[in-house]
Scaffold this motif. Structure first.
Motif, PDB file in Angstrom:
ATOM      1  N   UNK A 170       0.888  -1.254  -0.456  1.00  0.00           N
ATOM      2  CA  UNK A 170       0.075  -0.077  -0.297  1.00  0.00           C
ATOM      3  C   UNK A 170       1.154   1.258   0.231  1.00  0.00           C
ATOM      4  N   UNK A 171       0.186   2.326  -0.708  1.00  0.00           N
ATOM      5  CA  UNK A 171       0.880   3.327  -0.682  1.00  0.00           C
ATOM      6  C   UNK A 171       0.747   4.539  -0.285  1.00  0.00           C
ATOM      7  N   UNK A 172       1.134   5.172   1.023  1.00  0.00           N
ATOM      8  CA  UNK A 172       1.271   6.422   1.944  1.00  0.00           C
ATOM      9  C   UNK A 172       1.611   7.689   1.205  1.00  0.00           C
ATOM     10  N   UNK A 173       2.250   7.886   0.311  1.00  0.00           N
ATOM     11  CA  UNK A 173       2.773   8.667  -0.203  1.00  0.00           C
ATOM     12  C   UNK A 173       2.111  10.085  -0.663  1.00  0.00           C
ATOM     13  N   UNK A 174       1.171   9.646  -0.879  1.00  0.00           N
ATOM     14  CA  UNK A 174      -0.422  10.832  -1.758  1.00  0.00           C
ATOM     15  C   UNK A 174      -0.938  11.191  -0.504  1.00  0.00           C
ATOM     16  N   UNK A 175      -1.018  11.008   0.307  1.00  0.00           N
ATOM     17  CA  UNK A 175      -1.802  11.002   1.710  1.00  0.00           C
ATOM     18  C   UNK A 175      -1.004  12.917   2.240  1.00  0.00           C
ATOM     19  N   UNK A 176      -2.221  12.974   2.701  1.00  0.00           N
ATOM     20  CA  UNK A 176      -1.318  13.792   3.870  1.00  0.00           C
ATOM     21  C   UNK A 176      -0.275  14.419   4.877  1.00  0.00           C
ATOM     22  N   UNK A 177       0.165  14.685   5.410  1.00  0.00           N
ATOM     23  CA  UNK A 177       1.343  14.414   6.759  1.00  0.00           C
ATOM     24  C   UNK A 177       0.302  14.647   7.698  1.00  0.00           C
ATOM     25  N   UNK A 178      -0.007  14.092   8.595  1.00  0.00           N
ATOM     26  CA  UNK A 178      -1.212  14.260   9.893  1.00  0.00           C
ATOM     27  C   UNK A 178      -0.730  14.436  10.895  1.00  0.00           C
ATOM     28  N   UNK A 179      -0.958  15.528  11.513  1.00  0.00           N
ATOM     29  CA  UNK A 179      -0.579  15.517  13.018  1.00  0.00           C
ATOM     30  C   UNK A 179      -2.083  15.495  14.327  1.00  0.00           C
ATOM     31  N   UNK A 180      -0.872  14.209  15.006  1.00  0.00           N
ATOM     32  CA  UNK A 180      -1.918  13.059  15.661  1.00  0.00           C
ATOM     33  C   UNK A 180      -3.023  14.241  16.691  1.00  0.00           C
ATOM     34  N   UNK A 181      -1.934  15.203  16.633  1.00  0.00           N
ATOM     35  CA  UNK A 181      -3.114  16.207  18.318  1.00  0.00           C
ATOM     36  C   UNK A 181      -4.400  17.128  17.400  1.00  0.00           C
ATOM     37  N   UNK A 182      -4.535  17.247  16.092  1.00  0.00           N
ATOM     38  CA  UNK A 182      -5.576  17.664  15.506  1.00  0.00           C
ATOM     39  C   UNK A 182      -6.695  16.530  16.006  1.00  0.00           C
ATOM     40  N   UNK A 183      -6.548  15.603  15.407  1.00  0.00           N
ATOM     41  CA  UNK A 183      -7.529  14.312  15.938  1.00  0.00           C
ATOM     42  C   UNK A 183      -8.437  14.412  17.285  1.00  0.00           C
ATOM     43  N   UNK A 184      -9.900  14.940  16.910  1.00  0.00           N
ATOM     44  CA  UNK A 184     -10.606  14.523  18.568  1.00  0.00           C
ATOM     45  C   UNK A 184     -12.065  13.808  18.279  1.00  0.00           C
ATOM     46  N   UNK A 185     -12.416  13.711  19.245  1.00  0.00           N
ATOM     47  CA  UNK A 185     -13.863  12.357  19.624  1.00  0.00           C
ATOM     48  C   UNK A 185     -14.339  12.549  18.101  1.00  0.00           C
ATOM     49  N   UNK A 186     -14.414  13.744  16.827  1.00  0.00           N
ATOM     50  CA  UNK A 186     -15.625  13.132  16.085  1.00  0.00           C
ATOM     51  C   UNK A 186     -14.880  12.773  14.896  1.00  0.00           C
ATOM     52  N   UNK A 187     -13.355  12.947  15.003  1.00  0.00           N
ATOM     53  CA  UNK A 187     -12.675  11.509  13.938  1.00  0.00           C
ATOM     54  C   UNK A 187     -12.722  10.560  14.346  1.00  0.00           C
ATOM     55  N   UNK A 188     -12.509   9.867  15.707  1.00  0.00           N
ATOM     56  CA  UNK A 188     -12.891   8.866  16.006  1.00  0.00           C
ATOM     57  C   UNK A 188     -14.050   8.332  15.630  1.00  0.00           C
ATOM     58  N   UNK A 189     -15.093   8.638  16.297  1.00  0.00           N
ATOM     59  CA  UNK A 189     -16.648   8.722  16.441  1.00  0.00           C
ATOM     60  C   UNK A 189     -16.786   8.535  14.726  1.00  0.00           C
ATOM     61  N   UNK A 190     -16.363   9.412  13.473  1.00  0.00           N
ATOM     62  CA  UNK A 190     -16.025   8.974  12.200  1.00  0.00           C
ATOM     63  C   UNK A 190     -15.596   7.545  11.696  1.00  0.00           C
ATOM     64  N   UNK A 191     -14.826   7.269  12.423  1.00  0.00           N
ATOM     65  CA  UNK A 191     -13.861   5.890  11.942  1.00  0.00           C
ATOM     66  C   UNK A 191     -15.001   4.761  11.986  1.00  0.00           C
ATOM     67  N   UNK A 192     -15.957   4.742  12.869  1.00  0.00           N
ATOM     68  CA  UNK A 192     -16.526   3.680  13.233  1.00  0.00           C
ATOM     69  C   UNK A 192     -18.013   4.050  12.145  1.00  0.00           C
ATOM     70  N   UNK A 193     -17.977   4.660  11.090  1.00  0.00           N
ATOM     71  CA  UNK A 193     -18.709   4.616  10.102  1.00  0.00           C
ATOM     72  C   UNK A 193     -20.732   4.890  10.687  1.00  0.00           C
ATOM     73  N   UNK A 194     -20.746   5.598  11.885  1.00  0.00           N
ATOM     74  CA  UNK A 194     -21.898   5.527  12.261  1.00  0.00           C
ATOM     75  C   UNK A 194     -23.428   5.317  11.542  1.00  0.00           C
ATOM     76  N   UNK A 195     -23.284   5.733  10.525  1.00  0.00           N
ATOM     77  CA  UNK A 195     -24.628   5.999   9.636  1.00  0.00           C
ATOM     78  C   UNK A 195     -24.635   4.592   9.707  1.00  0.00           C
ATOM     79  N   UNK A 196     -23.787   4.063   9.159  1.00  0.00           N
ATOM     80  CA  UNK A 196     -23.638   1.815   8.578  1.00  0.00           C
ATOM     81  C   UNK A 196     -23.701   1.750   9.753  1.00  0.00           C
TER      82      UNK A 196
END
Length: 303
Positions: free
Chosen positions: A1-27
């Motif tokens: 898997x290539x990840x070079x195209x992904x933007x560099x992330x700062x872990x500090x910017x993630x909040x609870x809404x991002x973790x919730x989004x990971x779970x695909x709540x609508x699905x």
């Protein structure tokens, strides 16, 4: 898997809404509902607290599988318009955080399920998570247009898990509910893939419309809809459900088939013109809610 195209992330910017989004709540809402239906139509009752815990575990397990799916597919999500704003491709979270979150959630859900209910329910929950992540996400999705056919089994486990949480075993009715979701999944996702085909093509995902074309996909939608409708109605003549369920499931299945025939006859090539395809995708969600809701209502009427 290539990840070079992904933007560099700062872990500090993630909040609870991002973790919730990971779970695909609508699905997850559909997963939770079908799991709850499996639990409620089981022939034995379960303490409300334990029942709530079982459904919570199903939700957490589904969220874990979704998070691990996003972790592995971050490069694909970055290439598709409808997924580019997810936490990983948008750069709001690093991949390691998503991986640890998914694994932790998966382990917690399985352990809690065994402690609250029984080993059979925990085992099936673990199989469903592993199937979605290893078989569908890692093995099938990038390799074959049959990805959603085989991988659809992962989303068919919740009613079986709900039933097993209450009874400790698996019976004919949950097997039929598994088969219903298994056969429903291809028409549901192929309808979606027809009008987002360019997204899958850009990401190199071999979905059926990309590999075989729209005409073949529309034919396959109808071919899968026919046995799906038969399985949906089957609990009634088999004596596993009453006439209320049979009538509602039959009526909903006829509407599903009518729209599937419209899709089969459609010759639209541009997403904006694919009204039948969009109608089938939207109705397919209501269809599953309606069929499972009718089953629960029927069981309450017979009680």
């Amino acid at each position: 898997m290539t990840t070079s195209a992904l933007p560099r992330a700062d872990p500090v910017t993630a909040d609870w809404r991002d973790f919730l989004a990971l779970t695909k709540p609508r699905v997850m809402s559909l997963v939770v509902f079908t799991g709850l239906a499996g639990l409620l139509v089981a022939p034995v009752s379960i303490h409300p607290v334990l029942g709530f815990t079982a459904i919570l575990c199903i939700a957490l397990g589904a969220g874990a599988a979704a998070a691990l799916n996003m972790w592995y597919e971050a490069d694909l999500d970055a290439l598709m318009k409808r997924t580019a704003k997810r936490p990983l491709p948008a750069g709001r979270m690093d991949r390691q955080s998503a991986l640890h979150f998914g694994i932790g959630l998966a382990c917690f859900s399985v352990i809690l399920m065994e402690l609250a209910t029984n080993r059979m329910a925990a085992f099936i929950l673990a199989i469903s998570i592993l199937f979605y992540v290893l078989v569908y996400t890692i093995w099938l999705k990038r390799r074959t247009p049959q990805n959603i056919v085989i991988g659809g089994a992962a989303g068919a486990f919740p009613p079986v898990i709900g039933w097993a949480a209450a009874t400790g075993h698996v019976g004919l009715l949950p097997v039929l509910l598994f088969a219903l979701i298994f056969l429903w999944t291809p028409p549901h996702f192929w309808a979606l893939s027809l009008f987002v085909r360019s997204d899958y093509a850009a990401a190199g995902v071999p979905m059926l419309p990309v590999v075989a074309g729209a005409k073949t996909t529309r034919r396959h939608i109808l071919l899968y809809s026919l046995p799906m409708a038969a399985v949906a109605v089957a609990p009634w003549p088999l004596g596993l459900a009453g006439p209320f369920y049979g009538i509602v499931a039959g009526a909903l299945s006829l509407v599903f088939l009518a729209i599937a025939i419209q899709v089969w006859r459609s010759r639209a090539s541009e997403p904006a013109a694919m009204k039948a395809e969009k109608r089938l995708f939207a109705f397919s969600i209501l269809y599953l809610f309606g069929v499972f809701g009718a089953l629960v209502a029927d069981r309450l009427l017979l009680a």
